[in-house]
Scaffold this motif. Structure first.
Motif, PDB file in Angstrom:
ATOM      1  N   GLU B 365       0.831  -1.210   0.000  1.00 54.58           N
ATOM      2  CA  GLU B 365       0.000   0.000   0.000  1.00 54.58           C
ATOM      3  C   GLU B 365       0.868   1.263   0.000  1.00 54.58           C
ATOM      4  O   GLU B 365       0.530   2.270  -0.619  1.00 54.58           O
ATOM      5  CB  GLU B 365      -0.936  -0.021   1.221  1.00 54.58           C
ATOM      6  CG  GLU B 365      -1.835   1.200   1.393  1.00 54.58           C
ATOM      7  CD  GLU B 365      -2.924   1.330   0.331  1.00 54.58           C
ATOM      8  OE1 GLU B 365      -3.018   0.448  -0.534  1.00 54.58           O
ATOM      9  OE2 GLU B 365      -3.665   2.333   0.361  1.00 54.58           O
ATOM     10  N   SER B 366       2.001   1.191   0.690  1.00 54.35           N
ATOM     11  CA  SER B 366       2.847   2.385   0.802  1.00 54.35           C
ATOM     12  C   SER B 366       3.754   2.587  -0.412  1.00 54.35           C
ATOM     13  O   SER B 366       4.530   3.528  -0.463  1.00 54.35           O
ATOM     14  CB  SER B 366       3.710   2.291   2.068  1.00 54.35           C
ATOM     15  OG  SER B 366       4.695   1.286   1.881  1.00 54.35           O
ATOM     16  N   GLY B 367       3.674   1.664  -1.386  1.00 56.73           N
ATOM     17  CA  GLY B 367       4.471   1.842  -2.587  1.00 56.73           C
ATOM     18  C   GLY B 367       5.822   1.147  -2.542  1.00 56.73           C
ATOM     19  O   GLY B 367       6.635   1.304  -3.446  1.00 56.73           O
ATOM     20  N   GLN B 368       6.080   0.393  -1.483  1.00 58.71           N
ATOM     21  CA  GLN B 368       7.359  -0.305  -1.352  1.00 58.71           C
ATOM     22  C   GLN B 368       7.242  -1.781  -1.751  1.00 58.71           C
ATOM     23  O   GLN B 368       8.144  -2.568  -1.466  1.00 58.71           O
ATOM     24  CB  GLN B 368       7.866  -0.224   0.092  1.00 58.71           C
ATOM     25  CG  GLN B 368       7.949   1.179   0.656  1.00 58.71           C
ATOM     26  CD  GLN B 368       8.973   2.025  -0.070  1.00 58.71           C
ATOM     27  OE1 GLN B 368      10.109   1.615  -0.231  1.00 58.71           O
ATOM     28  NE2 GLN B 368       8.555   3.188  -0.553  1.00 58.71           N
ATOM     29  N   GLY B 369       6.132  -2.151  -2.367  1.00 54.63           N
ATOM     30  CA  GLY B 369       5.910  -3.555  -2.707  1.00 54.63           C
ATOM     31  C   GLY B 369       6.891  -4.066  -3.760  1.00 54.63           C
ATOM     32  O   GLY B 369       7.403  -3.299  -4.569  1.00 54.63           O
ATOM     33  N   ARG B 370       7.142  -5.370  -3.715  1.00 57.88           N
ATOM     34  CA  ARG B 370       8.030  -5.995  -4.691  1.00 57.88           C
ATOM     35  C   ARG B 370       7.237  -7.033  -5.467  1.00 57.88           C
ATOM     36  O   ARG B 370       6.222  -7.530  -4.991  1.00 57.88           O
ATOM     37  CB  ARG B 370       9.195  -6.676  -3.955  1.00 57.88           C
ATOM     38  CG  ARG B 370       9.930  -5.726  -3.016  1.00 57.88           C
ATOM     39  CD  ARG B 370      10.847  -6.494  -2.083  1.00 57.88           C
ATOM     40  NE  ARG B 370      10.119  -7.509  -1.328  1.00 57.88           N
ATOM     41  CZ  ARG B 370      10.705  -8.366  -0.469  1.00 57.88           C
ATOM     42  NH1 ARG B 370      12.005  -8.324  -0.284  1.00 57.88           N
ATOM     43  NH2 ARG B 370       9.984  -9.242   0.180  1.00 57.88           N
ATOM     44  N   ASP B 371       7.739  -7.390  -6.650  1.00 57.30           N
ATOM     45  CA  ASP B 371       7.031  -8.374  -7.475  1.00 57.30           C
ATOM     46  C   ASP B 371       6.761  -9.675  -6.725  1.00 57.30           C
ATOM     47  O   ASP B 371       5.707 -10.274  -6.884  1.00 57.30           O
ATOM     48  CB  ASP B 371       7.839  -8.674  -8.746  1.00 57.30           C
ATOM     49  CG  ASP B 371       7.579  -7.630  -9.830  1.00 57.30           C
ATOM     50  OD1 ASP B 371       6.459  -7.064  -9.821  1.00 57.30           O
ATOM     51  OD2 ASP B 371       8.477  -7.371 -10.635  1.00 57.30           O
TER      52      ASP B 371
END
Lengths: 214, 430
Positions: B365-371
């Motif tokens: 949600e915070s934009g730090q997600g990885r594939d």
């Protein structure tokens, strides 16, 4: 303080009236250990929150160790083992309230009171917490003050609530009164008005001697 | 379209005093309890079995079957589960507050059927007002001789104690509730050996029934099994309380027969979606249930069977409706956070897994997600509920952990594009 002894044979930390209440609570159950939870609320109403002494006294009444009482108390969210304000404002941010602005209500309460969630102000007047679902989903977003419910708030009404608690310092918080002042959409028709209400950050319930009934 | 009301009839027709014993008796109340006093255990168990009454607490098990499991040794106890805490659910609150005598009469019937002489009403701690109403009703019933020693002039004794919880969702699980009532931490017990009907409260045979379940009992005896069944829809007898919340025009509790479609429930009964928005998804049966989406499920009939075949459940009857402004990651995070907070901590897969799921969703949600986070979510979920099937397999003592997996399965099944948009777009695209 009463010089009378509790069932453990030590001097009770509680007044005679509170000791009488403890005896009545224990009599409600076939086994006295079952009285731990209501006695913890009774202890909270004595001190405003759950102190070490309160837990030790409960241990004496039901015949278990203070560590056993702490193990029970620490399991449940509502036993506040840190200093808690006269008014505990619980803002629901679970799914149904979140969908309708529950987070905005929490932020408004934090901002107006100056108390971040999980904290208490310096005067010991207001504590703020975010709560998991309080069963008011049809009247979302909802908050509770000392577990008395207000449904259908707006951020502005939430700010008014904080200002009202600080200025009026109600001795008893009554759900119907608060709903009239600050609430909106309800989960269902509450229908009948009630007098009395909560007198501290614990549930107001007659048989436990907590809160004030009409 | 209106539907016949059963357990919300009195409060609908007499809103100002449906909670009083006077109104209750004037509308036929306590007649069924008197009738039950003259019936045998076998007759009562058989009636409830035949009525098809399904427990309304969420597990969806036959109430009569549950009763029939009661071990013969005595004393036995009756425990009423009013620890309603499943996010989205607020039906028991209304039944407790607005018609407590209906529940008390159900308690008398259930107690007599199971030869229990002490009943406990366990109400969640955040419901002090419903608890006060119930205590007033209990006091009134004692004063009339309907509770206490020698009820209704017979030699049958029945004590009722109202107990308040401490703010722990897990105490809605029946063995955790029993531990809590014994003054212990509310941790679920292993089954076997601790099936409540054999080794329950104080190690005695114990029946745990939900508030709505016992509220149905007076009506089954009053109107008879056949009339009760006729109110329902095929196998789903009687009525069912739906708690509808979220982005609908008319949220609230609705007592309805089964067999409507989700379209009828959301658009006709609950007035449709707010602010002219579009329906995106809904939870059909409380936070533990996998989600439904308009393309696949809007015209599905609302029955226990059809919902189960569509790999979800009616559970506690909580319908949470979400419109197209809702971020699926945020919704899933809020649901998973609940289970992480409420995990009792006994079983590692649940204690650790729910917390990891929450943290991974926050990261996305915070934009730090990885594939790899999509697979990681499923991998952690698989450790809690092996195979990710429905009904869920468990690596835990109770179903709380597997419940946290439902939102993960839902987003990966229906909203993978939106999850990837979060990961590749540096956060929420909405």
């Amino acid at each position: 303080m009463s010089p009378q002894t509790n069932p453990a044979g030590t001097t009770s930390r509680w007044s005679e009236a509170t000791q009488q209440r403890a005896r009545e609570i224990i009599a409600r159950y076939p086994q006295k250990r079952s009285a731990v939870m209501p006695l913890l609320y009774l202890a909270m109403s004595e001190n405003g929150w759950l102190t070490e002494e309160g837990m030790a006294e409960v241990a004496d009444w039901v015949g278990i160790t203070p560590a056993q009482v702490q193990s029970v108390a620490s399991f449940y969210t509502m036993y506040k083992r840190e200093r808690t304000g006269t008014y505990l404002i619980s803002c629901c941010t679970s799914i149904s309230c979140m969908l309708l602005g529950g987070d905005d209500i929490l932020h408004a309460v934090e901002d107006e009171s100056g108390v971040p969630h999980g904290e208490t102000d310096a005067d010991g007047e207001i504590s703020v917490e975010h709560a998991e679902c309080i069963g008011a989903c049809g009247g979302a977003p909802a908050v509770q003050v000392n577990y008395e419910l207000i449904e259908g708030l707006t951020p502005e009404k939430a700010r008014e609530l904080v200002r009202w608690l600080r200025s009026d310092k109600p001795e008893v918080v009554n759900p119907d009164d608060m709903q009239d002042r600050f609430g909106g959409q309800r989960s269902f028709d509450w229908a009948i008005r009630e007098e009395g209400g909560a007198t501290g950050p614990y549930p107001a319930f007659g048989p436990f001697g907590t809160g004030r009934e009409s | 379209m209106t539907y016949p009301l059963l357990i919300t009839k009195r409060m609908t027709e007499h809103p100002s005093d449906s909670h009083t014993i006077e109104r209750y008796e004037r509308t036929g109340g306590y007649g069924a309890a008197r009738k039950a006093m003259g019936m045998t255990r076998d007759q009562l168990v058989e009636s409830v079995k035949e009525s098809g009454l399904i427990g309304r607490g969420g597990a969806g098990f036959s109430a009569g079957m549950k009763w029939s499991f009661m071990a013969p040794n005595r004393p036995s106890y009756l425990v009423i589960n009013g620890d309603e805490s499943e996010p989205g659910t607020f039906k028991d609150r209304q039944l407790l507050e607005r018609d407590p005598h209906q529940m008390l009469e159900g308690i008398i019937i259930a107690a007599v059927a199971n030869e229990a002489h002490h009943a406990f009403i366990y109400i969640r701690g955040e419901y002090p007002k419903p608890a006060r109403r119930v205590q007033q009703a209990v006091d009134a019933a004692y004063a009339k001789g309907y509770l206490g020693s020698g009820i209704f002039g017979t030699d049958y004794d029945l004590e009722v104690t109202v107990h308040l919880g401490g703010g722990a969702y897990i105490c809605g699980e029946e063995t955790a509730l029993i531990n809590s009532l014994e003054g212990l931490r509310g941790e679920p017990r292993l089954k076997p050996p601790y099936f409540p009907a054999a080794k329950g409260l104080y190690m005695q045979p114990t029946i745990v029934n939900n508030v709505e379940t016992v509220s149905n009992l007076p009506h089954i005896l009053d109107m008879g099994v056949d009339a009760y069944k006729a109110l329902g829809h095929d196998a789903d007898t009687g009525t069912f309380m739906f708690s509808v919340s979220g982005h609908v025009m008319k949220p609230g509790n609705y007592e309805l027969p089964h067999g409507l479609t989700w379209r009828e429930l959301i658009y006709d009964v609950a007035g449709g979606i707010r602010d002219g928005r579009e329906l995106k998804m809904w939870i059909p049966g409380g936070a533990s249930a996998p989600w439904f989406v308009p393309d696949d499920h809007l015209d599905l009939e609302i029955t226990k069977d059809a919902t189960g075949k569509a790999l979800s459940m009616l559970g506690s009857g909580a319908v949470v409706v979400m419109d197209d402004s809702t971020c699926v990651i945020r919704a899933a995070e809020r649901l998973v956070r609940f289970f992480a907070h409420e995990s009792c901590g006994q079983c590692t897969p649940c204690r650790e897994g729910t917390t990891w799921l929450e943290m991974i969703l926050r990261r996305i949600e915070s934009g730090q997600g990885r594939d790899i986070d999509v697979d990681l979510l499923l991998d952690v979920s698989d450790n809690i509920s092996i195979g990710l099937g429905w009904p869920p397999k468990m690596t835990t003592i109770c179903p709380l952990g597997p419940s946290a997996v439902s939102p993960i399965i839902s987003i990966s099944k229906y909203f993978k594009d939106e999850v990837m948009a979060h990961i590749h777009g540096g956060g929420c695209p909405l």
